[in-house]
Design a protein around this motif. Structure first.
Motif, PDB file in Angstrom:
ATOM      1  N   MET A   1      27.410 -18.188  -8.827  1.00  0.00           N
ATOM      2  CA  MET A   1      26.259 -17.341  -8.517  1.00  0.00           C
ATOM      3  C   MET A   1      26.301 -16.979  -7.051  1.00  0.00           C
ATOM      4  SD  MET A   1      22.517 -18.112  -9.991  1.00  0.00           S
ATOM      5  CE  MET A   1      21.668 -16.631 -10.434  1.00  0.00           C
ATOM      6  N   ASN A   2      26.229 -15.701  -6.762  1.00  0.00           N
ATOM      7  CA  ASN A   2      26.256 -15.263  -5.368  1.00  0.00           C
ATOM      8  C   ASN A   2      25.021 -14.427  -5.053  1.00  0.00           C
ATOM      9  OD1 ASN A   2      28.895 -16.257  -4.643  1.00  0.00           O
ATOM     10  ND2 ASN A   2      29.705 -14.644  -5.951  1.00  0.00           N
TER      11      ASN A   2
ATOM     12  N   CYS B   1      26.807 -20.162  -4.728  1.00  0.00           N
ATOM     13  CA  CYS B   1      26.549 -21.407  -5.453  1.00  0.00           C
ATOM     14  C   CYS B   1      27.753 -21.669  -6.339  1.00  0.00           C
ATOM     15  CB  CYS B   1      25.276 -21.282  -6.285  1.00  0.00           C
ATOM     16  SG  CYS B   1      23.864 -20.743  -5.301  1.00  0.00           S
TER      17      CYS B   1
ATOM     18  N   MET C   1      16.518 -15.874  -8.927  1.00  0.00           N
ATOM     19  CA  MET C   1      17.883 -16.208  -9.364  1.00  0.00           C
ATOM     20  C   MET C   1      17.993 -16.245 -10.886  1.00  0.00           C
ATOM     21  SD  MET C   1      18.830 -19.083  -6.509  1.00  0.00           S
ATOM     22  CE  MET C   1      20.596 -19.190  -6.758  1.00  0.00           C
TER      23      MET C   1
ATOM     24  N   ILE D   1      22.395 -10.051  -6.731  1.00  0.00           N
ATOM     25  CA  ILE D   1      22.683 -11.384  -7.274  1.00  0.00           C
ATOM     26  C   ILE D   1      23.765 -11.178  -8.321  1.00  0.00           C
ATOM     27  CG2 ILE D   1      21.783 -13.375  -8.527  1.00  0.00           C
ATOM     28  CD1 ILE D   1      18.981 -12.614  -7.582  1.00  0.00           C
ATOM     29  N   THR D   2      24.855 -11.943  -8.199  1.00  0.00           N
ATOM     30  CA  THR D   2      25.869 -11.890  -9.254  1.00  0.00           C
ATOM     31  C   THR D   2      25.967 -13.244  -9.935  1.00  0.00           C
ATOM     32  OG1 THR D   2      27.681 -12.468  -7.759  1.00  0.00           O
ATOM     33  CG2 THR D   2      27.249 -10.117  -8.086  1.00  0.00           C
ATOM     34  N   LEU D   3      26.259 -13.191 -11.233  1.00  0.00           N
ATOM     35  CA  LEU D   3      26.436 -14.384 -12.049  1.00  0.00           C
ATOM     36  C   LEU D   3      27.769 -14.227 -12.756  1.00  0.00           C
ATOM     37  CD1 LEU D   3      25.256 -16.957 -13.446  1.00  0.00           C
ATOM     38  CD2 LEU D   3      24.169 -15.425 -15.096  1.00  0.00           C
ATOM     39  N   SER D   4      28.660 -15.182 -12.579  1.00  0.00           N
ATOM     40  CA  SER D   4      30.010 -15.120 -13.156  1.00  0.00           C
ATOM     41  C   SER D   4      30.666 -13.759 -12.897  1.00  0.00           C
ATOM     42  CB  SER D   4      29.959 -15.391 -14.666  1.00  0.00           C
ATOM     43  OG  SER D   4      29.393 -16.647 -14.903  1.00  0.00           O
TER      44      SER D   4
ATOM     45  N   LEU E   1      23.572  -9.703 -11.961  1.00  0.00           N
ATOM     46  CA  LEU E   1      22.586 -10.357 -12.836  1.00  0.00           C
ATOM     47  C   LEU E   1      21.754  -9.307 -13.579  1.00  0.00           C
ATOM     48  CD1 LEU E   1      21.389 -13.213 -13.514  1.00  0.00           C
ATOM     49  CD2 LEU E   1      19.688 -12.770 -11.736  1.00  0.00           C
TER      50      LEU E   1
ATOM     51  N   GLN F   1      23.678 -18.842 -19.812  1.00  0.00           N
ATOM     52  CA  GLN F   1      24.361 -19.290 -18.585  1.00  0.00           C
ATOM     53  C   GLN F   1      23.490 -20.097 -17.637  1.00  0.00           C
ATOM     54  OE1 GLN F   1      27.365 -17.154 -16.705  1.00  0.00           O
ATOM     55  NE2 GLN F   1      27.445 -15.493 -18.184  1.00  0.00           N
ATOM     56  N   ILE F   2      22.172 -19.894 -17.733  1.00  0.00           N
ATOM     57  CA  ILE F   2      21.276 -20.555 -16.769  1.00  0.00           C
ATOM     58  C   ILE F   2      20.233 -21.372 -17.514  1.00  0.00           C
ATOM     59  CG2 ILE F   2      19.520 -20.194 -14.990  1.00  0.00           C
ATOM     60  CD1 ILE F   2      20.897 -17.629 -14.187  1.00  0.00           C
TER      61      ILE F   2
ATOM     62  N   VAL G   1      24.963 -23.156 -15.084  1.00  0.00           N
ATOM     63  CA  VAL G   1      24.092 -23.121 -13.898  1.00  0.00           C
ATOM     64  C   VAL G   1      22.749 -23.768 -14.239  1.00  0.00           C
ATOM     65  CG1 VAL G   1      22.905 -21.632 -12.230  1.00  0.00           C
ATOM     66  CG2 VAL G   1      25.163 -20.968 -13.098  1.00  0.00           C
TER      67      VAL G   1
END
Ligand code: ATP
Length: 244
Positions: free
Chosen positions: A5-6, A27, A50, A60-63, A67, A78-79, A149
């Protein structure tokens, strides 16, 4: 940055107030990021952001994907989220609550219940449990969800000392197994025990991200909380004044 996660140049505004701006962080799988700051600073709001639950400026990016491009179901895959204790309607027992979390396969429920010290509570209705017992059930439910996550808002709330320690040890073990854990904590010792990185939110709109070893500093934390924090050896503790 290349975490699971960025956050890049993130700004969170709520109720017309800028809670934080310009926050960038990564993260990573296998790491714990602890979010610290005073009441009302925006820690829970950051976790909501987040999880894609409140609007933000920045990215926000996830994988590796934005997002905002995910649907809700995929975000839930994922979360996993732990916040305030959920309502206890519907008369669910502890075992039924854990079955829901595990996706109806009861594999792992006994071992997880043992880890969170709730094995003797499995047949009890949730509505009859104490707050600390319910918190342990929610932590067990989290463990049964296979998400990379975790976003945790005060996971040690309601817990007595034995179970605070057990919770912190469980978080260490989960992160060692590859989960990315972002958690709000109020206890400095707990934070020092598990943080790889810190996000400090000051309540005036500023947020700082960095290595825990660099940001754990008595003066910095005294300023952050507007409260005296003193060093005892290598440990930082709140200064409650002279002992009686
Ligand atoms: N739904 C909402 N609408 C508008 N403002 C909100 C909302 N929820 C929270 N706020 C405000 O946003 C600010 C940050 O709240 P948040 O719950 O994120 O703080 P926090 O750092 O988690 O605090 P605490 O340590 O007390 O849990 C507070 O000033 C709060 O009043």
């Amino acid at each position: 940055m290349s975490g699971i996660m960025n956050l890049s140049n993130l700004t969170v505004v709520r109720g017309g107030q800028t809670l934080l701006s310009g926050l960038s962080c990564a993260c990573n799988a296998g790491e714990v990021v602890v979010v610290l700051g005073p009441n009302g600073a925006g820690k829970s709001s950051l976790l909501l952001a987040m999880a894609g639950l409140i609007p933000v400026a920045g990215t926000i990016t996830l994988s590796g994907q934005l997002l905002s491009a995910y649907d809700r179901r995929e975000i839930c895959r994922q979360i996993a989220w732990q916040g305030d204790l959920p309502p206890t309607e519907f008369g669910l027992t502890v075992r039924q609550r854990l079955l829901l979390a595990a996706g109806e396969a009861d594999q792992g429920i006994e071992a997880t219940a043992a880890t969170m010290d709730i094995a003797l509570l499995l047949q009890r209705p949730l509505g009859e449990l104490s707050s600390g017992e319910r918190q342990r059930v929610e932590l067990a439910a989290l463990m049964l969800r296979d998400t990379p996550v975790w976003l945790l808002d005060e996971p040690t709330a309601h817990l007595d000392l034995k179970h605070q320690i057990r919770c912190i040890q469980m978080l260490k073990a989960q992160s060692a197994n590859g989960r990315a854990i972002i958690t709000v904590l109020h206890d400095l010792q707990q934070a020092m025990a598990i943080a790889d990185h810190l996000i400090l939110i000051d309540g005036k709109g500023a947020a700082e991200y960095g290595k825990a070893a660099e940001l754990f500093d008595g003066n910095r934390l005294s300023q952050l909380f507007d409260a005296p924090v003193i060093a005892r050896g290598s440990v930082l503790i709140p200064d409650y004044g002279e002992e009686r």
